[in-house]
Design a protein around this motif. Structure first.
Motif, short mmCIF file in Angstrom:
data_model
loop_
_atom_site.label_atom_id
_atom_site.label_comp_id
_atom_site.label_asym_id
_atom_site.label_seq_id
_atom_site.Cartn_x
_atom_site.Cartn_y
_atom_site.Cartn_z
N ILE A 40 0.83 -1.21 0.00
CA ILE A 40 0.00 0.00 0.00
C ILE A 40 0.87 1.26 0.00
N LEU A 41 2.00 1.21 0.74
CA LEU A 41 2.85 2.40 0.76
C LEU A 41 3.51 2.62 -0.61
N ALA A 42 3.95 1.53 -1.22
CA ALA A 42 4.56 1.65 -2.56
C ALA A 42 3.51 2.14 -3.56
N ARG A 91 15.68 3.16 3.73
CA ARG A 91 16.70 2.32 3.07
C ARG A 91 16.35 2.07 1.60
N HIS A 92 15.05 2.03 1.32
CA HIS A 92 14.63 1.65 -0.04
C HIS A 92 14.05 2.81 -0.83
N GLY A 95 3.17 -1.28 10.32
CA GLY A 95 3.59 -2.58 9.77
C GLY A 95 5.04 -2.62 9.32
N VAL A 96 5.61 -1.48 8.99
CA VAL A 96 7.05 -1.45 8.65
C VAL A 96 7.72 -0.27 9.36
N GLU A 97 9.02 -0.43 9.58
CA GLU A 97 9.75 0.66 10.25
C GLU A 97 10.08 1.74 9.24
N LEU A 98 10.26 2.93 9.77
CA LEU A 98 10.62 4.07 8.93
C LEU A 98 11.98 3.84 8.28
#
Lengths: 501, 153
Positions: A112-114, A245-246, A237-240
């Motif tokens: 969803i973030l991508a 990093r990506h 759900g994911v770290e900042l």
């Protein structure tokens, strides 16, 4: 332009437009998540509801639907290995293995973030570059399309898995399947053993079979096993730090998606496959792609959402649809008495600017609904496999049927499902078949058109700069991994010899 | 069956398929335009490539045959039975209609999938029928196969 954009924002910030955006986003999620129902089918189904609407409201609803349907396809790709849309096939390559490891929440969040990032960045690009890029895309002739298809097929070298030979076999099987049906140039029969085969092998039911139905058979093997306990979601759900990093992968994938999306007919599927491949090539751990690397999800999802905005560039600037969905949007506009094309910005500026504003505004809607629904969708992984396999089978059958209101796609889905299961059992990869099914037709038709146009002069592939660049890229993409493998093997042999001494 | 043997079989089937398609392509219509490569060129090129790669894979796998490991396939018989059920489901639809076929298929498939809790079987069947009716039939207006539609055609 800024003034127009402000006007566009003011236009859509009314209750009726916001409700239309919400409705479009929710319906889009549902359509996208259903294997067999594409965003274009979703838009086509919604068009009759827009007849009596204000043109801006109808565009707000249809454009939001278009964007969120592309995201919805990723949900089932991650949770069930059943891509809801063709473009989400590349999401399944790493999304589903992550879900199997209990990381469904992380995979969905990344997806969803991508998607949100890709949609946002491509909208900004669309606002700035719509007109010049549309003019670039219109310069694409048959030789350029052929070269683009060739470049797409060359990705088999990295998407083909551990064995290049088996990857090639899978690709060639897909290419041979594409030749079934009426000849695209002179309309003669090719391998038409039954009347239904005249239209060839329908892509989407074949995709549902290869991925979803073959997965059902895998689920049935493990019905006695308990579902993997999903990891708990902390925060979103994911770290900042992961996102930081990506960041380059997010930007690169969005750019690739937008540029490919602008080219009429190239579409979201090619964009996501090309971008997935680039994410793999640019990764520090390419060997983990296909077994649950989140970078693959970023590559696929950012690109396919970005391609949605890209496809709107030629539609708004030139009146040329960049995709099937954009073609239906043109139809919806025409019904409202509005002609997309070069005069759209002058005659009906409220339409393009409200579309820009909708695209910008629908991203937070899409991301918010996606993140809010995360824990709910993850419940799918708790369902016992016997129940899940049954539900997936029934949805696959009805989805394939609904793709053209006919039983023929259902048979295609069943046959490809059984074939997919057999091929997966002997470790023949699925990704090259998807590549071939998407690009085979495009490659043949455009090669023949280019050849006819040039009067049989093969050197035309070298005379067009875009064609030449793409052909060279394709050759490098195929040859480079072979050389790299040979070097690695040589080094390993030398090392072994040195140890023996 | 071990992996190498399975790939040899698959390679053989693909090689035969490629050969048949190649021979058939020879008889495709000739192009009307002298600069058109014709309906046969692409299929011939592809089928020849498939034949070569399939035979190549077979040769590779013959060498691996002695050290090859068996393919992991749990509940193989049940899987074949499930595949047959899916085929029967699709086959019955134009005769029995979508809803009646689904009403029979879902419980049968659940039982074949080792599901024995009859309450779950009833619940899942009802949910799927209701969901498909509301979403596909009512909302999306998909014209699902009706009882006896095969006879009408």
């Amino acid at each position: 332009m800024l003034e127009g954009l402000v006007q566009g924002f003011l236009l859509i910030l009314a209750m009726d437009k916001l409700l239309a955006m919400l409705a479009g986003t929710i319906v889009g999620y549902f359509i996208g998540a259903m294997p067999g129902l594409t965003p274009s089918i979703g838009i086509a189904l919604m068009v009759p509801f827009t007849f009596g609407m204000d043109p801006v409201v109808s565009m707000v609803m249809l454009v939001s639907l278009y964007m969120s349907a592309e995201y919805g396809g990723g949900i089932t790709a991650i949770l069930l290995n059943a891509p809801g849309t063709a473009a989400a096939a590349a999401t399944a390559f790493d999304g589903y293995p992550m879900a199997k490891k209990g990381q469904a929440g992380k995979a969905l969040t990344i997806s969803i973030l991508a998607s949100g990032f890709g949609a946002l960045m491509s909208t900004i690009l669309l606002i700035i570059t719509a007109v010049p890029l549309a003019n670039f895309a219109i310069a694409f002739g048959p030789s350029e399309y052929f070269a683009l298809a060739l470049f797409g097929l060359s990705l088999v070298s990295s998407l083909g898995g551990k064995s290049l030979l088996r990857g090639f076999i899978a690709m060639i099987v897909g290419l041979l399947a594409v030749t079934i049906g009426l000849d695209p140039i002179n309309g003669s029969f090719r391998y038409v053993f039954h009347l239904n085969l005249m239209e060839g092998i329908p892509f989407l039911p074949a995709l549902i079979g290869l991925f979803a139905l073959s997965e059902v058979f895998y689920m049935l093997e493990d019905v006695k096993e308990k579902p993997v306990e999903p990891e708990k979601i902390v925060g979103i759900g994911v770290e900042l730090s992961f996102l930081k990093r990506h960041w380059f992968n997010f930007v690169r994938s969005s750019l690739i998606g937008y540029i490919i999306g602008v080219i009429p007919g190239a579409g979201t599927t090619i964009a996501s496959l090309v971008s997935y491949n680039e994410a793999k090539r640019g990764s520090k751990s390419p060997e983990t792609f296909g077994s649950g690397n989140p970078e693959g999800i970023i590559g696929s999802e950012a690109a396919n959402k970005s391609a949605v905005s890209g496809a709107l560039a030629p539609m708004l600037a030139l009146g040329v649809p960049g995709s099937a969905s954009a073609a239906i949007l043109i139809g919806a506009l025409t019904i409202q008495g509005i002609q997309p094309g070069s005069l759209l910005f002058a005659k009906n500026p409220e339409i393009p600017y409200s579309i820009f504003a909708t695209l910008l505004f629908s991203v937070p809607f899409m991301v918010a609904i996606g993140l809010a629904g995360l824990r709910l969708w993850m419940k799918v992984t708790d369902i016992p496999k016997s129940l899940l396999a049954t539900c997936v089978t029934v949805i696959c059958v009805i989805g394939a049927y609904a793709s053209s209101n006919d039983l023929y796609p259902v048979w295609v889905m069943i046959i490809t499902g059984i074939l997919g299961y057999i091929m997966r059992k002997v470790h023949i990869p699925m990704a090259p078949i998807v590549l071939a099914l998407v690009l085979g037709f495009m490659m043949e038709v455009n090669f023949r058109r280019a050849y006819i146009q040039s009067g049989g002069d093969m050197s035309m592939f070298l005379k067009h700069p875009i064609t030449l660049i793409l052909v060279v890229l394709a050759l490098v993409t195929v040859i480079w991994p072979v050389i790299r493998d040979m070097k690695t093997k040589k080094a390993a042999t030398k090392k072994a010899a040195a140890i023996e001494v | 069956m071990n992996m190498a043997l399975a790939r040899i079989w698959l390679g053989g089937i693909l090689a035969i398929w490629a050969a048949v398609f190649f021979i058939m392509a020879v008889y495709f219509d000739k192009p009307l335009n002298p600069f058109d490569s014709g309906a046969a060129a692409f299929p011939m090129l592809i089928s020849a490539s498939l034949f070569i790669t399939a035979v190549w894979m077979m040769l590779q796998e013959f060498r691996r045959l002695p050290n090859s490991l068996p393919i992991k396939a749990k509940r193989f018989g049940a899987n074949i039975f499930s595949a047959v059920l899916i085929i029967l489901y699709a086959f019955s639809m134009p005769y029995a209609g979508y809803y009646l076929s689904t009403l029979v298929f879902v419980p049968a498939f659940l039982v074949a999938s080792n599901e024995r809790r009859w309450k779950w079987i009833i619940l899942i069947t009802a949910i799927l029928l209701l969901f498909n009716y509301l979403s596909f039939d009512r909302l999306l207006g998909v014209s699902l196969p009706k009882f006896g539609s095969a006879f009408v055609e």
